[in-house]
Each structure stands twice: as structure tokens, then as C-alpha cells.
Design a protein around this motif. Structure first.
Motif, PDB file in Angstrom:
ATOM      1  N   GLY A 172      -2.856   3.646   0.550  1.00 32.83           N
ATOM      2  CA  GLY A 172      -1.862   2.859  -0.171  1.00 32.83           C
ATOM      3  C   GLY A 172      -1.428   1.630   0.603  1.00 32.83           C
ATOM      4  N   LYS A 173      -0.408   0.984   0.090  1.00 30.42           N
ATOM      5  CA  LYS A 173       0.089  -0.235   0.717  1.00 30.42           C
ATOM      6  C   LYS A 173       0.969   0.091   1.924  1.00 30.42           C
ATOM      7  CE  LYS A 173      -0.013  -3.202  -3.378  1.00 30.42           C
ATOM      8  NZ  LYS A 173       0.765  -4.122  -4.233  1.00 30.42           N
ATOM      9  N   ILE A 174       0.991  -0.831   2.836  1.00 31.05           N
ATOM     10  CA  ILE A 174       1.862  -0.692   4.001  1.00 31.05           C
ATOM     11  C   ILE A 174       3.305  -0.856   3.535  1.00 31.05           C
ATOM     12  CG2 ILE A 174       2.485  -1.718   6.218  1.00 31.05           C
ATOM     13  CD1 ILE A 174      -0.428  -2.543   6.519  1.00 31.05           C
ATOM     14  N   PRO A 175       4.188   0.065   3.910  1.00 30.51           N
ATOM     15  CA  PRO A 175       5.571   0.004   3.417  1.00 30.51           C
ATOM     16  C   PRO A 175       6.253  -1.316   3.770  1.00 30.51           C
ATOM     17  CG  PRO A 175       5.149   2.094   4.520  1.00 30.51           C
ATOM     18  CD  PRO A 175       3.961   1.234   4.784  1.00 30.51           C
ATOM     19  N   LYS A 176       7.134  -1.723   2.891  1.00 33.53           N
ATOM     20  CA  LYS A 176       7.872  -2.967   3.104  1.00 33.53           C
ATOM     21  C   LYS A 176       8.716  -2.887   4.360  1.00 33.53           C
ATOM     22  CE  LYS A 176      11.139  -6.079   0.836  1.00 33.53           C
ATOM     23  NZ  LYS A 176      11.968  -6.316  -0.379  1.00 33.53           N
ATOM     24  N   TRP A 177       9.312  -1.711   4.608  1.00 35.09           N
ATOM     25  CA  TRP A 177      10.167  -1.578   5.778  1.00 35.09           C
ATOM     26  C   TRP A 177       9.381  -1.742   7.079  1.00 35.09           C
ATOM     27  CZ3 TRP A 177       8.588   2.108   9.104  1.00 35.09           C
ATOM     28  CH2 TRP A 177       7.898   3.224   8.619  1.00 35.09           C
ATOM     29  N   PHE A 178       8.089  -1.383   7.043  1.00 37.98           N
ATOM     30  CA  PHE A 178       7.269  -1.519   8.247  1.00 37.98           C
ATOM     31  C   PHE A 178       7.096  -3.003   8.591  1.00 37.98           C
ATOM     32  CE2 PHE A 178       3.210  -1.849  10.498  1.00 37.98           C
ATOM     33  CZ  PHE A 178       3.401  -0.923  11.516  1.00 37.98           C
ATOM     34  N   LEU A 229      -7.881  -3.773   3.190  1.00 40.55           N
ATOM     35  CA  LEU A 229      -6.902  -4.842   3.030  1.00 40.55           C
ATOM     36  C   LEU A 229      -7.531  -6.054   2.356  1.00 40.55           C
ATOM     37  CD1 LEU A 229      -5.206  -4.552   6.537  1.00 40.55           C
ATOM     38  CD2 LEU A 229      -4.336  -3.696   4.353  1.00 40.55           C
ATOM     39  N   THR A 230      -6.732  -6.736   1.555  1.00 39.24           N
ATOM     40  CA  THR A 230      -7.220  -7.889   0.788  1.00 39.24           C
ATOM     41  C   THR A 230      -6.291  -9.083   1.029  1.00 39.24           C
ATOM     42  OG1 THR A 230      -5.983  -7.107  -1.138  1.00 39.24           O
ATOM     43  CG2 THR A 230      -8.297  -6.463  -0.981  1.00 39.24           C
ATOM     44  N   GLY A 231      -6.639 -10.180   0.372  1.00 37.14           N
ATOM     45  CA  GLY A 231      -5.817 -11.385   0.476  1.00 37.14           C
ATOM     46  C   GLY A 231      -6.207 -12.256   1.652  1.00 37.14           C
TER      47      GLY A 231
END
Length: 1014
Positions: free
Chosen positions: A570-576, A618-620
């Protein structure tokens, strides 16, 4: 007797007759001195918050507390008066925590009768030592050490010609004192009675050898000399070590100082000698054995080599022997038993070999013992474990074997036991779990087995059991070690279930490593709210995690984090991301590689040194905000789906050693602004869609060892300017659009260390690059003395890798052996012959010249490549016979000579007996095994055969007639079949093959004729 002496005589008589007689009858303190002292006291405050260790914070305990107006100053603490005149002759305010500026007109300079002045360990706030100090001409003892005085020492200090002891030392990094050559010269020439000179930490960098030699003027007086960490440069005059009355010499920490130890005429009175960090050349001379009174010997990091002289073991008064961080070798003899008074013995980080002698039974005072980082073998001496005073035992980083002694009776004071990085086996003895004062136990990287027992000591702060074969359940008693700060239990065979929240019990835990425990189940999910309040370093690689640890959201001061090789998806958490950029100000190391992360790339923060998110999804784009992370040493974003362009700023990072962006979808151009003086050692941009020419600023990467730009769309000529990179070992430009001729000529020694040269799958033309090949010095030298496997960059957190064609197969070398050498020039348009200089590349393991237009024969020199493991010359226009000497290539495992024009018999024997048909197919003139075509001599008839020979061989006129008749009948039947059914495909192929073979033979004959005419 004069009448003026009568009062003093009476007072002395009364003191003799009546010891309790009041001291008030002694002469009162001189009024002017009394006033000067009170003014001096009032010019300072007292620092009661940061007292020196020897001071108490109580105001009444300071010496100046007794200094009161209206009282006799001769009775004050720290004051000594002359018994006759009442003048102050001694002032000792050391460790009084005075705080404030030392004024240039300080009243202390009015104490003209002062003989001893001690203001050590106060805080004069960076004040200067003012010229007024020179007015105290009666001074014999002056101590201004560790008092935060700064600036140039005034030349007036040389007026103190009566000095016996001078101490100006200070180790403050913010504030320093300096002494210039002129002041130094005047001081040494005038203070001819100096017995003790201490200037530790004073800046003496301007003092040269000639000025330092002035110390010989003190040969009749100097007893103690200490010039530690002064910045002295140049050569140390050997005569200083020969001053006849010298007992103490401390010169450690002067790293720019060079010299040689004297081979004779040592100062035989020496008791303390510390020359650590001075660059001495040569060995320790045997004459050192003349120092019979020597108590302390410190030669740490002195660049000494050779074995220890036998005379060293005759220095029986030694209590402190420190020789670490040198290049000393040989064995440690049993004569070590002579030094039974030792309290500290340190030979770590040398090259000592052999066994450690078991001679320590009588070392009853030994407290510190270190032989770590040598090449010592054998077992640990059992006598080391019966020493009552031993507190530090370090034998790590050797080759010690056998078990740790299981029975001991003493070691009650042991606080550190370091046996890591050896080959010790057996179980961990029970006493390791119960020593009452043990604070550090390091058994990492051995072959220890068995289970971890229950701990009964609670003093441990540092516990390391990683990289062993320990089994059994995770010990619950570890959670009783409430003082633990560092815990390493990675790469073991421990099993069971551990609730991670239990580690939150360790309130002081800073370092935790539980990585690579495949049999251990760690439960990160808990209903209990927990966090590790002080954790700095957290390694949880290969812990079967599936999500980001939630507790990290509350960690405040993280510095290193390893969550690699898990199943985090999944995505890396925003808090991280917020923690990275806002909270973790000291973060230096992050490894999230080999997971299943998705979404955008997290941005490495300012100050980070290692950042790896390789092998994810990872993308972008790579955001330009990455330019803030200019302190990076390693940036690894490889094997993702990143797109966009490479930020140009990456070429300007001053410390970046590894840039790995391979196997993404990046496009655009390679950064063109690589800066001078950069630190790049590895640049891997292969497997992208990069285009344009190669940036010539790559030539500024003078430390570069690996450059891999393969599998891109780069269009340019060969970058011959790279030949100036003297450290380059791997150059891969494979599968691009490079063209033109490859030449090397602009430097004297192009590519001297190159071991992997891959320019395959391009459009290079012209002759094979002999001008480069003849300078591949690393490929010409075979390191026959190397034992074991050694890899590039073995001590870093990054492994260099490269993709090569090895033995006909694509293969990624995830680690590159230092002995691996290969040249791949395949799939280009090279022409001409194979240069014979290739045969000089003695260490070459692989050579691929396939799919080119190479002509001529195989040079005989290739048979000299005795380390060659694969050879591919297929799909060229090579002719002639295969040299039989190639059978001498004993390591050859893969051979491809197919699709050429070789002829004659295929050599046999050794490795050639293992090759199959496909090694030779497409060479119609070859014969012999493994081909089905035999090399029958009878088929090669001479052009003028006699009729008799034709009869004997079965090909006389009768056979011809019979064959002709049969052939005619067969031809008529075949013609009818063709007329009815049409041309059969198998027949067409047969005749087409025959025609092609005929044409090839015709061409060969024509080429041979041309060669003969030429």
C-alpha cells in the motif's frame, strides 16, 4: 640582632613554647595586598550551577567565602603569606568556579611578591592573558589551565625567568590559546629553570622544528614536558627524547608531527612516555628496553610496523602499555608474563598472529585488556577469566576458536566482555548471565549454539547476540533488563512468539535490532497503546511485517530505520512523510527496500545520509524537493516504476557516493553538472529511457568505481574522456545508440583498474579497441595470493551489482567479486582481426566478441588466458583452424565459435571434450567430434590420382558406369514426380544447401588466392 627583628623573634618563641598561642600575633597581611585580593574577588561571580567535579555547589565551600573585609588575608583559604613580611606569595583559587572577564588592569597584577599563582579550572569567559602577567617576576609556579582564557599568550610571559612550573593547558574547542614563535623562543631562552612545562591544547601550529629544538636549552632542568594536541607540525627533534633528566613526556594528538624513535641515548629516567598519533616511520627499536623505569608507554596510531622487540618485555615496571592502531605483526611471546604489574594492556587493531599466551595468572592488577582486530588464532586463555580486577576484556575481530571457558571463579568486576566476530562455538556459559557489574556483553558474529539462558544480573546496558546459531524460545528474562539501552538479536535461529509491545518496557532503549529471524514470530498488532520513547536506531528487516508499525508515529528522535525485506504494501502513510520532513530532525538512515510499497516517492529530508526504497512499486516523478537532501551519501531508488526526469541537482551533492536509479522509466538526459571534487563511487542509471549525449562532467567523478548506463537510448560516440578516471573498475554502456570508433590515447594510463568493460549492443565500428585493451592493467594482473571471496565495497550498506552476459546467459551479479573480469564487445560492427594483445589479459574470465564483422584467425595468444571461463566468437567471419593450444584453457566452461568460416579438425582433449555441437555449428568446413562429420583422410583425394588408385579405392570405371546408370534411372523417375506433383520442399532445401556450400568454398578459394598474390 637588630631591634626591628625582636617582635618576630618573640612571636616565634611563643609559638614554640605555646603551640596554641593565637596566630593573630603573626604579621598581618600587607594592606595593599589585602585590598587587591578583595577587589579581585569582587570582579567575579561564582558559578554554583556548574561546579567543577572537585567543587561543591555550597557557597560556603568556595575558597573566597572566607575572604572578608576587616580580616587578615593571610588567614584566608587559598592564600600563603611570607612569614616575615606579610606579603602574599601564594594564591590558589583553582576549582573555585569564578565566572567573569579577566580585566587587563586586574588588581592581581599588583601582587608583586607572588611566587605561586594557580587559577586553574575557572571560567574567565574567553578573556586574554594580559601583558601584566609579566610584572609578576617572582613567580616560580604559574597555572592558568582550563580557565577559558584565549588569544595570544603575551610575550611578557618571558619576563618570568624564575619559573619552575608553567601550565597553560586548555581543551576547550570554542576557546583556544596560541603561542607564536617569538614568544616561545623568548620564554624558553629566559626561563632556564623550568622543570615542568604543560601546554596541552594550546595552538602551537606555527612552532617549527627549529623552534621546538630550543627545548634542548632546558636539558639541565626539564623533568616534565606535556604538549598534547597542540597542532605541532614537521619533524619531531629526536633529541627531545634524549633530555637527560626527563621523566615525563606527553606529545600525543599531534597528527601532523613526524619523526623516528631514537635507536640509542634515550632519557633513561623516563617514567611516562606518550607519543600517540605521531607518524613515526619504522619499527620500535630494541633500545627501548633501556627504559627500565618506564611506567607508561603510549604509542597509539603511530604508523609503526614490524614485530615487537624482545627487549620490550624486560620493562618490568610497566603498568600501562598501549600500542593500538599500528601495523605491528608477529606473535605475542610468553615473555609477556614479565609485565605482571600491568593495569592496562592494549594492542588492538594491529596484525598480530598466533595464539594468545596463557600467562595471566599473576596479573593481579590488570584492569583493561584488548587484543581486538588482529589475526589471532587458537582458544581464549583460561587464565584471563580468573583476574579479580579485570573490568574490560576485548578480543573481538580475531579468528579465535573453541568454546568460551565455562567455569570461572572471579571476574566480579568485569563490566565489558567483547568476543564478537570470531569463530567461537559451544554454548554461552551461565556466568555471562550473572556477573554483577557487567554492562556490555558482545558475542555477535560467532558460531555459538544452544539457547539463551535466564538472566540473573540486571546491570546490562549493551547486549549483542546477533549472527549466531542460537536456538530455542525467545528468553522472557530479557524483558527484566530494565537498564538496557542497546539490544542486538538479529540473524539467529530463535523461535516462538514475541509481542513487540513488551519492548516498550525498556525506558532507556536506544538501539534495537531484531532483523532476519525467520523462525521468530513478532506480533506488531496489539490493543495495548505502546511506544519506544527514546529509540534512535530500529532495525526490523525481514520480520514478516505487512504494514507500517503504528508506534513509529509517536517516536520523537529516530535516527536510523530499517524496514526492508518485509511485505509492507500500500501507500506510505501520510504521518510517515510528515515525520520525515518535520519531526525527525536527526534522521540519517532509512531503508524501505524490497517491500510492496505503492504511490509516490517519499522525500528524503535534510540531513539524511542513506535513503533506499529500491525494489518496490513506487510511481510518479522524483520531486525537485529532493535537492534539499544534499547531505546524502547513498540514494537508491532502483527497481521501481518512477518516471519523469532526473533532477539536475543530484550531480552537485558533495557527499553522494552511490546514485542508483536503475530499472525505472526515467527519461530525459543524465545530469550534466557533476561538480568538481564530488564523492561519487557508484552511478547506476541503467534500464531507463535516458537519451542525449553523455555529459563530459562525469570526468569530474575522480573516485568513480562503477558506471552503468546500459539499456538506455543514449546517442553519442565513445566517451574516451572517461579514461582519466583512475579508480574506474566497471564500465557498462551496453544496449544504447553509441557509435563510431573506440580509441584510448589522451592519458598515459587509461582505465588502469578496469575489470568489467561492456559496450555490447551498440553501433561501434572500426577495429577492436586495442589502444584501450593494452592498458587494462587490472586484467593483466592475477592476484594469486588472494584467499577467500572478496567483493567490491564489502563494508558499506550498499552492494555494487551489474548485469552481464555470462556463458551465453543474461545474469545479474548482485555482488561483484574483486576477481571478476570480463570484456563484452558483442553486437556491434567491429571489423578487422582480433588483436594479439588480448592474450595478455591474464585474469580475464569472460570474452565476448560475437555478432561483429571480425576477420582473420584466432590469435595464438588467446591460449595464454588461463583463467578464461567463457569465450564467444560466434557470428563473425573468422577463418583458419581452431588453435589446438586452446585446449590448455583448463577453466573454460563455455565456448561458442559458431557461424564463422573455421575449417579443419576440431581440437580434442580436456575442456574441449565437454563442448556440444552448438559450439561449432555454421562452420561447414569443420570436422571431427562433436560434429557428426568425420575427418576421413580418404575423402581428401590428391588432384592427380592414378587409375590404379581409383580401382583400389572402389572408384574405378566400373563403379562410375554403374553409378551413372543408376543415377540416370533415379533422375528420370524424379523428373516425372516433379512434373506431376510440383517441386518438393525437401529437395529444394537439399539443393539450396549444396549450392550455398559450393559458393562458400568458391569464396574461400578466391580469398586464399588473393592472400597469396598479396
Amino acid at each position: 640582632m637588630g631591634w626591628f627583628l625582636l617582635p618576630y623573634f618573640i612571636q616565634c618563641l611563643l609559638l614554640l613554647l605555646f603551640p596554641s598561642y593565637s596566630c593573630s600575633l603573626l604579621p598581618l597581611c600587607n594592606h595593599d595586598d589585602n585590598s587587591a585580593l578583595l577587589q579581585f574577588k569582587n570582579s567575579f561571580a561564582l558559578d554554583t550551577y556548574h561546579p567543577f567535579p572537585s567543587s561543591s555547589s555550597s557557597l560556603s565551600s568556595y575558597k573566597t567565602a572566607s575572604w572578608k573585609n576587616g580580616t587578615d588575608c593571610c588567614q584566608w583559604d587559598g592564600i600563603t603569606c611570607d612569614a616575615m613580611s606579610g606579603h602574599v606569595i601564594g594564591l590558589d583559587l583553582s576549582c573555585n568556579n569564578l565566572v567573569g572577564e579577566f580585566h587587563p588592569n586586574s588588581t592581581i597584577f599588583k601582587l608583586k611578591h607572588l611566587q605561586q599563582l594557580n587559577l586553574a579550572f575557572n571560567n574567565f569567559s574567553g578573556s586574554s592573558i594580559y601583558s601584566g602577567i609579566g610584572d609578576l617576576v617572582k613567580l616560580t609556579h604559574l597555572n592558568l589551565s582550563h580557565s577559558s582564557l584565549s588569544g595570544d599568550i603575551p610575550s611578557t610571559i618571558s619576563h618570568l625567568s624564575n619559573l619552575i612550573s608553567l601550565d597553560l593547558s586548555d581543551y576547550s574547542r570554542e576557546i583556544s590559546k596560541r603561542v607564536g614563535p617569538s614568544t616561545w623562543k623568548k620564554l624558553i631562552l629566559n626561563a632556564t629553570h623550568l622543570r615542568e612545562l604543560v601546554m596541552d591544547g594550546v595552538d602551537m601550529s606555527s612552532i617549527r622544528e627549529s623552534s621546538l629544538s630550543l627545548l634542548m636549552n632546558l636539558s639541565s632542568s626539564l623533568v616534565s614536558l606535556s604538549l598534547r594536541d597542540t597542532g605541532l607540525q614537521g619533524n619531531l627533534p629526536t633529541d627531545i627524547l634524549c633530555l637527560p633528566y626527563l621523566q615525563e613526556l606527553w606529545l600525543s594528538g599531534n597528527e601532523k608531527l613526524r619523526g623516528q624513535l631514537p635507536k640509542s641515548n634515550w632519557s633513561t629516567h623516563l617514567r611516562y612516555l606518550d607519543l600517540s598519533s605521531i607518524a613515526f616511520s619504522g619499527e620500535i627499536p630494541s633500545s627501548i628496553g633501556h627504559l627500565k623505569s618506564l611506567n607508561t608507554l603510549g604509542l597509539t596510531g603511530c604508523n609503526l610496523h614490524g614485530s615487537l622487540p624482545l627487549s620490550l618485555w624486560n620493562l618490568t615496571q610497566l603498568t600501562f602499555l598501549s600500542l593500538p592502531y599500528n601495523n605491528l605483526n608477529g606473535e605475542i611471546p610468553s615473555l609477556l608474563s614479565n609485565l605482571k604489574h600491568l593495569t592496562s594492556f592494549d594492542l588492538q587493531s594491529n596484525n598480530f598472529t598466533g595464539h594468545i599466551p596463557d600467562v595471566f595468572a599473576m596479573f593481579i592488577n590488570l584492569e583493561f585488556f584488548s587484543l581486538s582486530s588482529n589475526n589471532l588464532t587458537g582458544q581464549i586463555p583460561s587464565s584471563l577469566f580468573n583476574l579479580t580486577q579485570l573490568s574490560h576484556l576485548d578480543l573481538a575481530n580475531n579468528k579465535l576458536v573453541g568454546p568460551i571457558p565455562s567455569k570461572i571463579t572471579k571476574l566480579s568486576k568485569l563490566s565489558l566482555l567483547a568476543l564478537a566476530f570470531n569463530m567461537l562455538n559451544g554454548t554461552i556459559p551461565h556466568w555471562c548471565y550473572s556477573l554483577p557489574l557487567l554492562t556490555e556483553l558482545d558475542l555477535n558474529d560467532n558460531q555459538l549454539t544452544g539457547s539463551i539462558s535466564e538472566f540473573s544480573t540486571y546491570s546490562l546496558k549493551y547486549l549483542f547476540f546477533s549472527n549466531n546459531k542460537l536456538q530455542g524460545n525467545f528468553p522472557n528474562s530479557i524483558f527484566d533488563l530494565e537498564n538496557i539501552t542497546d539490544l542486538g538479536l538479529s540473524s539467529t535461529e530463535l523461535s516462538g512468539l514475541v509481542d513487540f509491545h513488551r519492548f516498550s518496557k525498556f525506558k532507556n532503549l536506544i538501539f534495537l535490532d531484531l532483523s532476519h529471524n525467520s523462525f521468530l514470530s513478532i506480533n506488531f498488532h496489539s490493543s495495548v497503546d505502546y511506544f519506544l520513547s527514546n529509540i534512535d536506531v530500529l532495525y526490523l528487516s525481514s520480520c514478516n511485517m505487512s504494514t507500517f508499525p503504528k508506534f513509529l508515529e509517536r517516536v520523537q528522535n529516530l535516527q536510523e530505520l530499517d524496514l526492508s525485506n518485509n511485505k509492507i504494501h500500500g501507500k506510505i502513510p501520510k504521518w510517515f512523510n510528515e515525520k520525515l520532513l518535520l519531526s525527525w530532525k536527526d534522521i540519517q538512515y532509512i531503508d524501505l527496500s524490497f517491500n510492496m510499497l505503492q504511490g509516490d516517492l517519499p522525500i528524503p529530508p535534510y540531513g539524511i545520509q542513506f535513503f533506499s526504497v529500491s525494489n518496490n512499486n513506487l510511481t510518479g516523478d522524483i520531486s525537485s524537493t529532493i535537492c534539499n537532501a544534499s547531505s546524502l551519501y547513498v540514494l537508491n531508488l532502483a527497481h521501481n516504476n518512477l518516471s519523469g526526469m532526473i533532477p539536475q541537482c543530484l550531480g552537485t551533492f558533495p557527499y553522494l557516493s552511490v546514485l542508483d536509479l536503475q530499472m525505472n522509466n526515467l527519461h530525459g538526459r543524465i545530469p550534466r553538472n557533476f561538480s568538481k571534487g564530488n564523492a561519487f563511487q557508484t552511478i547506476k542509471l541503467n534500464g531507463n529511457r535516458l537519451e542525449g549525449p553523455l555529459p563530459e562532467s562525469l570526468a569530474y567523478c575522480t573516485f568513480l568505481q562503477v558506471l552503468d548506463l546500459g539499456d538506455n537510448n543514449i546517442e553519442d560516440t565513445f566517451p574516451s574522456w572517461l579514461e582519466t578516471l583512475q579508480e574506474l573498475q566497471v564500465l557498462s554502456l551496453r544496449s544504447n545508440k553509441l557509435h563510431g570508433v573506440i580509441t584510448c590515447s589522451s592519458t598515459k594510463h587509461p582505465f588502469p583498474k578496469l575489470r568489467i568493460f561492456d559496450v555490447s549492443n551498440n553501433k561501434f565500428s572500426g577495429p577492436l579497441p586495442a589502444s584501450c585493451i593494452k592498458n587494462f592493467q587490472r586484467m593483466m594482473n592475477v592476484n594469486e595470493g588472494q584467499t577467500g571471496l572478496k567483493y567490491m565495497n564489502p563494508n558499506t550498506f550498499y552492494n555494487d551489482s551489474v548485469v552481464v552476459i555470462m556463458k551465453g546467459q543474461y545474469m545479474e551479479l548482485v555482488r561483484i567479486l574483486t576477481t571478476f573480469t570480463t570484456i563484452d564487445l558483442s553486437n556491434n560492427m567491429f571489423e578487422g582481426e582480433i588483436p594479439s594483445v588480448v592474450g595478455e589479459l591474464n585474469s580475464l574470465k569472460g570474452l565476448n566478441l560475437s555478432h561483429n564483422g571480425i576477420t582473420g584467425t584466432i590469435p595464438q595468444s588467446l591460449s595464454n588466458l588461463r583463467n578464461l571461463e567463457w569465450l564467444d566468437l560466434s557470428w563473425n567471419q573468422l577463418t583458419g583452424e581452431i588453435p589446438t593450444d586452446l585446449t590448455n584453457l583448463n577453466f573454460l566452461e563455455f565456448l561458442n565459435l559458431s557461424q564463422n568460416q573455421f575449417e579443419g579438425i576440431i581440437p580434442t582433449g580436456r575442456q574441449f571434450n565437454t563442448f556440444e555441437n552448438d559450439s561449432y555449428e555454421g562452420n561447414p568446413l569443420l570436422c571431427g567430434l562433436p560434429l557428426t562429420k568425420s575427418c576421413n583422410k580418404d575423402e581428401e583425394l590428391p588432384p592427380h590420382s592414378t587409375f590404379d588408385h581409383e580401382e583400389e579405392s572402389g572408384f574405378g570405371w566400373k563403379a562410375v558406369v554403374v553409378g551413372y546408370a543408376c543415377g540416370m534411372v533415379f533422375g528420370m523417375l524424379l523428373g516425372c514426380n516433379v512434373f506431376i506433383t510440383g517441386k518438393p520442399q525437401w529437395l529444394a532445401r537439399l539443393f539450396e544447401g549444396m549450392l550455398n556450400e559450393r559458393l562458400k568454398r568458391t569464396n574461400n578459394r578466391a580469398r586464399a588466392n588473393r592472400g597469396g598474390r598479396n
